[in-house]
Design a protein around this motif. Structure first.
Motif, PDB file in Angstrom:
ATOM      1  N   ASN A 155      -5.333  -0.365   4.798  1.00  0.00           N
ATOM      2  CA  ASN A 155      -4.957  -1.744   5.104  1.00  0.00           C
ATOM      3  C   ASN A 155      -5.026  -1.956   6.606  1.00  0.00           C
ATOM      4  O   ASN A 155      -4.042  -1.847   7.317  1.00  0.00           O
ATOM      5  N   MET A 186      -7.686  -5.767   3.043  1.00  0.00           N
ATOM      6  CA  MET A 186      -6.956  -4.787   2.273  1.00  0.00           C
ATOM      7  C   MET A 186      -7.951  -4.110   1.347  1.00  0.00           C
ATOM      8  O   MET A 186      -8.727  -4.760   0.670  1.00  0.00           O
ATOM      9  N   PRO A 206      -5.034   4.119   0.479  1.00  0.00           N
ATOM     10  CA  PRO A 206      -4.924   2.740   0.965  1.00  0.00           C
ATOM     11  C   PRO A 206      -5.408   2.637   2.414  1.00  0.00           C
ATOM     12  O   PRO A 206      -5.092   3.479   3.245  1.00  0.00           O
ATOM     13  N   ARG A 248       1.295  -8.124   8.039  1.00  0.00           N
ATOM     14  CA  ARG A 248       1.666  -8.853   6.822  1.00  0.00           C
ATOM     15  C   ARG A 248       2.725  -9.876   7.185  1.00  0.00           C
ATOM     16  O   ARG A 248       3.879  -9.522   7.415  1.00  0.00           O
TER      17      ARG A 248
END
Length: 66
Positions: free
Chosen positions: A20, A1, A18, A62
């Motif tokens: 990820n 991340m 971001p 996740r």
């Protein structure tokens, strides 16, 4: 991340996005650079000189979310 920070001449502070992702790397043989190498061959050598290559990327899974 992590966050990917991009810069431009008009935005020297940078913009954070971001990032990820799960990144897969593998060890590779470093190529030899010929004395008469073309600009393309020189660019490929610079990229591969670390001895690592990204061979896949995917969204980070996740498992802790419900």
């Amino acid at each position: 991340m992590a966050n990917l920070v991009t810069f431009s001449p008009s935005n020297q502070v940078g913009e954070s996005v971001p990032f990820n992702k799960e990144i897969f790397i593998q060890a590779i043989d470093v190529p030899n650079l010929k004395a008469d190498a073309s600009p393309l061959e020189q660019a490929i050598f610079k990229v591969r000189a670390s001895g690592l290559e990204i061979y896949a990327m995917r969204d980070l899974a996740r498992t802790d979310l419900k």
